[in-house]
Design an enzyme around this catalytic site. Structure first.
Site, PDB file in Angstrom:
ATOM      1  N   SER A   1      43.571 -38.112 -14.479  1.00 28.77           N
ATOM      2  CA  SER A   1      44.985 -38.498 -14.502  1.00 28.77           C
ATOM      3  C   SER A   1      45.592 -38.216 -13.139  1.00 28.77           C
ATOM      4  O   SER A   1      45.208 -37.250 -12.464  1.00 28.77           O
ATOM      5  CB  SER A   1      45.730 -37.693 -15.577  1.00 28.77           C
ATOM      6  OG  SER A   1      47.125 -37.761 -15.392  1.00 28.77           O
TER       7      SER A   1
ATOM      8  N   TYR B   1      47.411 -29.641 -19.276  1.00 30.61           N
ATOM      9  CA  TYR B   1      46.732 -30.944 -19.256  1.00 30.61           C
ATOM     10  C   TYR B   1      46.336 -31.319 -17.829  1.00 30.61           C
ATOM     11  O   TYR B   1      45.197 -31.738 -17.569  1.00 30.61           O
ATOM     12  CB  TYR B   1      47.662 -31.995 -19.846  1.00 30.61           C
ATOM     13  CG  TYR B   1      47.144 -33.420 -19.795  1.00 30.61           C
ATOM     14  CD1 TYR B   1      46.258 -33.891 -20.753  1.00 30.61           C
ATOM     15  CD2 TYR B   1      47.565 -34.296 -18.798  1.00 30.61           C
ATOM     16  CE1 TYR B   1      45.797 -35.203 -20.724  1.00 30.61           C
ATOM     17  CE2 TYR B   1      47.111 -35.609 -18.756  1.00 30.61           C
ATOM     18  CZ  TYR B   1      46.231 -36.055 -19.720  1.00 30.61           C
ATOM     19  OH  TYR B   1      45.768 -37.359 -19.671  1.00 30.61           O
TER      20      TYR B   1
END
Length: 329
Positions: free
Chosen positions: A188, A214
């Site tokens: 990401s 995350y």
């Protein structure tokens, strides 16, 4: 003239990447497509086996669909049998003639499930050409896996790490016949915001922030990409990481509702987000290197913010820590 045009396209692409918001959004996708940087992927993957985790929705579902359309035999991995079967049926409808679409139920947050699933895969698919590590979660509170491991780390990093290590014999076997095999880690752009602390992998001492945890796991995926690129080169296995930009997936909508609402129509479609996964799995250009971090079919920098870069050797230390954690859980 062709060289000049290529240089101008490259400069425009780099400028989009530096702008972050336009580059990560659908604006960047549209601009790069208009520049001729995202043309059709005309590759025959007939006879190639591609394993895709997190395949029942979002990027994993779209990557499975795109790979099947190129003729690949796709193994869709997910933890929910019913949703996985629905996803398989939708992919089968758009698959090229001759491509097989099968499923494998694995809960990546459970080490027992990973080990059992890997054993089944090795028995049914002794040669795996492409492994796409896509499954992931973003949680709003600290939770533990069935093994007592922080759930984000377990799902996004430890489970995929163990699965990859267990499937290396099948990847190496495919590389012997059709060099190279490929591992693609779906990271990401959020990983740019966080550093990894090797003594705090389970986020036990810091105040909980689901987005920060995350992001750290996504940086860990990039570190593992660098590690495997070095470890597996002599076995004919190429390893790359990528980020999809800002894509409109069920995971983004449920985990980041405010972001999803604000960005709205500027989000990329799941198909646009998955494009670089498919390109890395199918195209010839990614074979010329290993260990890269890609977005929109171009290699991107690993670091943007001071203090977030890992030190030399951290990738190996991370792999060692994960190996120990998997053995002791």
């Amino acid at each position: 003239m062709a060289t000049v045009k290529a240089m101008l396209r490259g400069a425009a692409d780099s400028l989009l990447d530096l702008t972050i918001a336009p580059g990560f959004s659908r604006i960047g996708w549209g601009a790069r497509k208009a520049l001729g940087l995202l043309g059709p992927i005309n590759v025959d993957l007939g006879g190639r086996t591609c394993v895709v985790t997190g395949a029942n929705s979002g990027l994993g579902l779209e990557a499975s669909r795109q790979l099947a359309a190129l003729g690949a035999d796709v193994v869709m991995v997910g933890r929910n049998p019913e949703r996985l079967e629905q996803a398989r049926a939708s992919v089968e409808g758009s698959a090229r003639s001759g491509a097989s679409i099968t499923t494998e139920v694995i809960d990546l947050s459970s080490l027992e499930s990973v080990r059992a699933g890997a054993a089944r895969l090795l028995a049914s698919k002794p040669q795996i050409d492409v492994l796409v590590n896509n499954a992931g979660v973003l949680l709003d509170s600290r939770q533990a896996s069935v093994d007592g491991i922080e759930l984000t780390l377990a799902t996004n990093v430890l489970g995929p790490f163990l699965l990859t290590e267990l499937l290396i014999p099948a990847l190496a076997a495919a590389a012997l016949e059709r060099r190279p095999a490929r591992i693609i880690n779906v990271s990401s752009g959020g990983m740019y915001s966080e550093a990894v602390k090797l003594d705090e992998l389970q986020s036990e001492r810091s105040k909980w922030s689901g987005s920060a945890v995350y992001a750290r796991t996504k940086r860990m995926q990039v570190m593992l990409t660098e590690y495997w690129a070095g470890q597996l080169a002599d076995q004919g296995i190429v390893v790359h990481a990528m980020h999809p930009g800002w894509a409109d997936t069920p995971g983004v909508e449920s985990s980041l509702p405010t972001f999803h609402k604000i960005v709205g129509k500027a989000l990329r479609t799941p198909a646009e987000g998955a494009d670089t996964i498919t390109w890395l799995a199918a195209a010839e250009a990614p074979n010329r290197s290993s260990g890269g971090f890609w977005q929109d079919r171009a290699e991107r920098p690993l670091n943007r913010r001071p203090g977030t870069a890992s030190k030399a050797g951290d990738d190996r230390l991370l792999a060692d820590d994960l190996r120990d954690l998997a053995a002791s859980a």
